[in-house]
Design an enzyme around this catalytic site. Structure first.
Site, PDB file in Angstrom:
ATOM      1  CB  CYS A   1     -13.880 -53.823  -5.909  1.00 26.75           C
ATOM      2  SG  CYS A   1     -14.879 -52.589  -6.748  1.00 26.75           S
ATOM      3  CD  GLU A   2     -19.728 -51.390  -1.639  1.00 32.05           C
ATOM      4  OE1 GLU A   2     -20.363 -50.344  -1.813  1.00 32.05           O
ATOM      5  OE2 GLU A   2     -19.687 -51.993  -0.548  1.00 32.05           O
ATOM      6  CG  HIS A   3     -18.311 -50.034  -6.762  1.00 32.74           C
ATOM      7  ND1 HIS A   3     -17.287 -49.218  -6.351  1.00 32.74           N
ATOM      8  CD2 HIS A   3     -19.396 -49.679  -6.017  1.00 32.74           C
ATOM      9  CE1 HIS A   3     -17.730 -48.385  -5.424  1.00 32.74           C
ATOM     10  NE2 HIS A   3     -18.995 -48.643  -5.201  1.00 32.74           N
ATOM     11  CG  HIS A   4     -16.075 -53.262 -10.923  1.00 30.39           C
ATOM     12  ND1 HIS A   4     -15.557 -52.141 -10.291  1.00 30.39           N
ATOM     13  CD2 HIS A   4     -16.712 -52.811 -12.031  1.00 30.39           C
ATOM     14  CE1 HIS A   4     -15.860 -51.063 -10.994  1.00 30.39           C
ATOM     15  NE2 HIS A   4     -16.551 -51.433 -12.056  1.00 30.39           N
TER      16      HIS A   4
ATOM     17  CD  GLN B   1      -7.578 -48.364  -0.362  1.00 25.80           C
ATOM     18  OE1 GLN B   1      -7.570 -48.841  -1.495  1.00 25.80           O
ATOM     19  NE2 GLN B   1      -6.556 -47.693   0.128  1.00 25.80           N
TER      20      GLN B   1
ATOM     21  CG  HIS C   1      -8.635 -50.836  -5.798  1.00 26.28           C
ATOM     22  ND1 HIS C   1      -9.831 -50.961  -5.108  1.00 26.28           N
ATOM     23  CD2 HIS C   1      -7.799 -50.167  -4.959  1.00 26.28           C
ATOM     24  CE1 HIS C   1      -9.725 -50.383  -3.926  1.00 26.28           C
ATOM     25  NE2 HIS C   1      -8.491 -49.895  -3.812  1.00 26.28           N
TER      26      HIS C   1
ATOM     27  CB  CYS D   1     -12.207 -52.878 -10.306  1.00 27.84           C
ATOM     28  SG  CYS D   1     -11.849 -51.701  -8.994  1.00 27.84           S
TER      29      CYS D   1
END
Length: 201
Positions: free
Chosen positions: A90-93, A131, A159, A161
């Protein structure tokens, strides 16, 4: 083998910046220290290096040759590969999400080697992702490079996250889809794809 039967290989290779494992290990050590993780005991001393190598592996796709062959028998039905396992970040977390991909296409003039569908999923899954984009990238690549009559892609993933932090929703599955050509424009073809995919079964 005649010229018309000769396979065509499209070389898929990374073109981004090169990795620096030494710098990554230093950064991992600084991050863990800043979070209050004690690195001075035996079990943790090598953790920054292991962390850097693990993330580098998850961010580096393996190159492959996408081999295609003539559709010399004019096969006109769906080619579908179900339950292709994948993992991404996940590119956010920067926490993993893992799941199954369902990839299909209606052949045009050429067909793709079956193992290449799995390699294509792996290729786009490596590195920071969301995704929705991952699903679209797989479908777009097939449409642009294979020129089939239609493409369908569904991803089902969990996920971390969501399950390990934040909402802490354990076991929730996220589904995304992307369709092109006849699988988008023809209701019967689209229905056949989703029926044959049998996502989650």
């Amino acid at each position: 083998m005649t010229i018309a039967e000769t396979p065509i290989r499209m070389v898929v290779r990374p073109d981004g910046p090169t990795r620096d494992l030494e710098a990554a290990e230093k950064a991992a050590r600084a991050l863990l220290s800043a979070l209050g993780v004690a690195l001075d005991r035996e079990g943790m001393a090598e953790s920054p290096g292991r962390m850097a190598r693990a993330l580098a592996e998850m961010c580096t796709p393996r190159p492959f040759d996408a081999t295609t062959f003539p559709n010399d028998r004019d096969y006109e039905q769906l080619v579908i590969e179900r339950r292709i396992p994948f993992e991404s970040l996940c590119e956010h977390h920067m926490l993993p999400f893992t799941g199954m991909a369902y990839v299909a296409y209606l052949p045009g003039k050429r067909i793709l080697g079956l193992s290449k569908l799995a390699r294509l999923v792996e290729w786009f899954a490596h590195g920071p992702q969301v995704q929705e984009r991952l699903t679209q990238q797989i479908a777009d690549w097939l449409q642009e490079n294979l020129r089939p009559k239609g493409v369908g892609v569904v991803l089902e993933a969990e996920h971390l996250c969501m399950s390990l932090r934040g909402a802490r929703v354990d076991g929730a599955a996220t589904l995304t889809s992307a369709v092109h050509g006849l699988l988008r424009d023809d209701a019967r073809a689209r229905q056949e794809f989703f029926q044959l995919a049998r996502v989650g079964r």
